[in-house]
Design an enzyme around this catalytic site. Structure first.
Site, mmCIF file in Angstrom:
data_model
loop_
_atom_site.group_PDB
_atom_site.id
_atom_site.type_symbol
_atom_site.label_atom_id
_atom_site.label_comp_id
_atom_site.label_asym_id
_atom_site.label_seq_id
_atom_site.Cartn_x
_atom_site.Cartn_y
_atom_site.Cartn_z
ATOM 1 N N CYS A 367 0.835 -1.203 0.000
ATOM 2 C CA CYS A 367 0.000 0.000 0.000
ATOM 3 C C CYS A 367 0.875 1.261 0.000
ATOM 4 O O CYS A 367 1.471 1.597 -1.014
ATOM 5 C CB CYS A 367 -0.983 -0.035 1.152
ATOM 6 S SG CYS A 367 -2.397 1.045 0.870
ATOM 7 N N HIS A 490 -3.503 -5.092 0.393
ATOM 8 C CA HIS A 490 -2.852 -5.658 1.585
ATOM 9 C C HIS A 490 -2.925 -7.186 1.528
ATOM 10 O O HIS A 490 -3.837 -7.778 2.103
ATOM 11 C CB HIS A 490 -3.555 -5.164 2.846
ATOM 12 C CG HIS A 490 -3.331 -3.715 3.117
ATOM 13 N ND1 HIS A 490 -2.314 -3.265 3.911
ATOM 14 C CD2 HIS A 490 -3.981 -2.621 2.671
ATOM 15 C CE1 HIS A 490 -2.342 -1.941 3.962
ATOM 16 N NE2 HIS A 490 -3.352 -1.524 3.215
ATOM 17 N N GLU A 492 -1.409 -9.317 3.105
ATOM 18 C CA GLU A 492 -1.280 -9.953 4.425
ATOM 19 C C GLU A 492 -2.644 -10.286 5.036
ATOM 20 O O GLU A 492 -2.762 -11.171 5.875
ATOM 21 C CB GLU A 492 -0.476 -9.054 5.381
ATOM 22 C CG GLU A 492 -1.179 -7.797 5.895
ATOM 23 C CD GLU A 492 -1.075 -6.597 4.940
ATOM 24 O OE1 GLU A 492 -0.792 -6.821 3.744
ATOM 25 O OE2 GLU A 492 -1.294 -5.456 5.396
HETATM 26 N N1 GLN Z 1 -1.823 6.662 3.112
HETATM 27 C C1 GLN Z 1 -1.920 5.932 1.886
HETATM 28 C C2 GLN Z 1 -3.276 6.097 1.221
HETATM 29 O O1 GLN Z 1 -4.216 6.534 1.830
HETATM 30 C C3 GLN Z 1 -1.622 4.469 2.101
HETATM 31 C C4 GLN Z 1 -2.610 3.762 2.969
HETATM 32 C C5 GLN Z 1 -2.146 2.430 3.469
HETATM 33 O O2 GLN Z 1 -0.960 2.138 3.454
HETATM 34 N N2 GLN Z 1 -3.054 1.614 3.954
HETATM 35 O O3 GLN Z 1 -3.418 5.763 0.066
#
Ligand code: GLN
Length: 517
Positions: A367, A490, A492
């Site tokens: 992410c 994600h 994970e």
């Molecule tokens: N802050 C980033 C976004 O909002 C990444 C979010 C995250 O890593 N879950 O896109």
């Protein structure tokens, strides 16, 4: 008709109620029974999405996009099944509904009260959720005696008058002068009984095995001899086996009057646990993030590494690198750049990415991690020194990461990110397509920003590979050296003990290779 198990924590928090619940889910599932968890949390947040991972641990995201706490991750990882938002009931959710109903006029002429209005709403939810199941295990968050969960426990008492309910008390036997003490358990049990509830099974968390005398004493005071030892273990995945060995299933079956639909088969689970305990090889992988002081903030990333290690018969030594004060990265065979929000530690994460890319260290960016892999590439490969994400520098001349168009008009913070499962279409011939071995893979999301589509051409021309998209949203990138992968999602969150995430398997495998060099 579904039957219920209600798990109550006593004496203190941190006894591992979530792991106990998860273990019982697995034990019942092994008997061919249809079983689901439901968790009640007393806080007045509607969901966990607005909480700080520092304080509360990781925010887990369900397939349907509901933001819940880390216990749901354990449920899914043990049960091998995806849950829905209906499995989470919070104080915030309950009272939001109650007030909406009152305003709509559903209770016209009545004074709205905890009993029966709140308790009925809870019981209705629980019964609706339980439809089609053999058993629902309800974990009551917090500890008996808390103000926050008292009305929920009352609802469970009422439920036990209408349905078959088994109450389990999780308790702790502290140790002083080398002796286990049972008195706190006696008191806590009395407190539960004062609510009109009698636990029929007790799980005794202790640092050593309680003696016969201890058990006799507890049985005398609590009126049950269905007592089970809940030890502190090397790996949480061993708990179902430990409880199974003590025949807890038969105690539950006896209390609830249930029959197994098949013989349990623990072969695979046992082998994986053995691999964890006796692996001959090991690799060192670091999670680079800013919430490292609370290890629970990266619970799912950690568990996904454990799953991959168990399947590859390798011990993954997991370290946490604080992105605000990066240490020596040369000791690691692989790096994970974790997700996150806010400016702190961003430059440290970018430095770690640069180090991995230049030194051919296997790298997984998750992410925010993926977004920063693109920022690092733009700065150091394309030479756009001031490239950034507009999340951190709204005025950057090269906004290579920018807010998703549909996010621009959103002001409210609760449950408004791009949340939950989306499919990504994987380009054939890429590393990612070899990892997933399919054209479309589904992963869960939680973000507001994306790789700015405007810059994809330039990034591609300089060698960065865009390996997956959802419509126009870039979902994955990879390095030409095939040692770095970034995912907008994600992975994970979907890794299960018996079915590890393919991306984590890849990372651990690559790290094993790089450790040999
Ligand atoms: N802050 C980033 C976004 O909002 C990444 C979010 C995250 O890593 N879950 O896109």
């Amino acid at each position: 008709m579904a039957k219920y198990i209600v798990i109550l924590g006593s004496i203190m928090s941190g006894l591992g109620k979530g792991i106990v619940t998860s273990s019982l889910l697995k034990i019942l599932k092994e008997r061919g029974l249809k079983v689901l968890p439901l968790k009640f949390d007393g806080y007045l947040n509607v969901d966990c999405g607005t909480m700080n991972p520092y304080r509360h641990g990781e925010v887990f995201v369900l397939k349907d996009g509901t933001e819940v706490d880390m216990d749901f991750g354990h449920y899914e990882r043990f049960l091998g099944k995806d849950l829905t938002g209906e499995s989470s009931l919070t104080g915030g959710k309950i009272f939001k509904q109650i007030i909406e109903k009152e305003r709509r006029g559903d209770y016209l002429g009545e004074d709205v009260q905890f009993i029966p209005h709140v308790t009925n709403l809870i019981k209705d939810h629980v019964k609706r959720y339980a439809k089609g199941q053999d058993i629902v295990i309800i974990e009551v968050g917090g500890t008996v005696g808390d103000i926050e969960n008292a009305y929920f426990i009352e609802a469970m008492r009422q439920l036990s008058l209408e349905e078959k309910v088994l109450f389990i008390q999780l308790t702790y036997l502290p140790e002083i002068n080398n002796e286990l003490k049972t008195k706190p358990t006696q008191h806590a049990n009395k407190l539960i009984q004062s609510y009109g509830i009698k636990p029929s099974i007790l799980l005794l968390r202790a640092n050593r095995k309680p003696s016969k005398e201890h058990l006799q004493k507890i049985a005398l005071y609590t009126n049950t001899n269905k007592l089970f030892y809940d030890p502190t273990l090397e790996t949480i995945y061993e708990l179902p086996l430990v409880l199974e060995d003590q025949n807890i299933y038969y105690a539950i079956a006896d209390e609830l009057g249930i029959k197994a639909k098949k013989e349990p088969d623990w072969k695979k689970w046992k082998k994986l646990v053995n691999n964890l305990k006796r692996a001959k090889r090991s690799v060192n992988i670091a999670i680079v993030g800013k919430y490292v002081e609370n290890k629970d903030a990266y619970a799912s990333v950690k568990e996904a590494l454990v799953h991959a290690g168990a399947h590859l018969n390798t011990k993954v030594n997991i370290s946490f690198e604080d992105s605000s004060k990066l240490g020596n990265l040369s000791q690691y065979d692989g790096l994970i750049i974790a997700g996150g929000f806010g400016k702190r530690g961003i430059e440290g994460k970018i430095k770690a990415i640069k180090y991995a890319r230049e030194n051919n260290i296997p790298l997984l960016g998750i992410c925010l991690g993926m977004q920063l892999m693109v920022v690092e590439w733009a700065r150091n490969v394309l030479g756009w020194k001031k490239a950034h994400s507009t999340e951190f520098n709204p005025k950057t001349p090269y906004p290579v990461v920018d807010i998703l168009p549909e996010q621009k008009s959103i002001i409210e913070k609760g449950a408004t990110m791009r949340l939950g499962e989306y499919p990504m279409e994987i380009k054939p011939g890429t590393l990612l397509s070899r990892i997933y071995r399919k054209k479309v893979a589904k992963e869960r999301h939680r973000h507001r920003y994306e790789i700015n589509p405007k810059y994809i051409k330039d990034l591609e021309k300089s060698g960065l590979i865009f390996s997956a998209f959802y419509k126009h949203v870039p979902e994955a990138i990879e390095y030409p050296n095939q040692l770095g992968i970034g995912l907008q999602s994600h992975p994970e969150l979907t890794s299960k003990f018996e079915k590890p995430s393919p991306v984590f398997l890849w990372l651990v495998k690559q790290s094993m290779k790089s450790s040999k060099k």
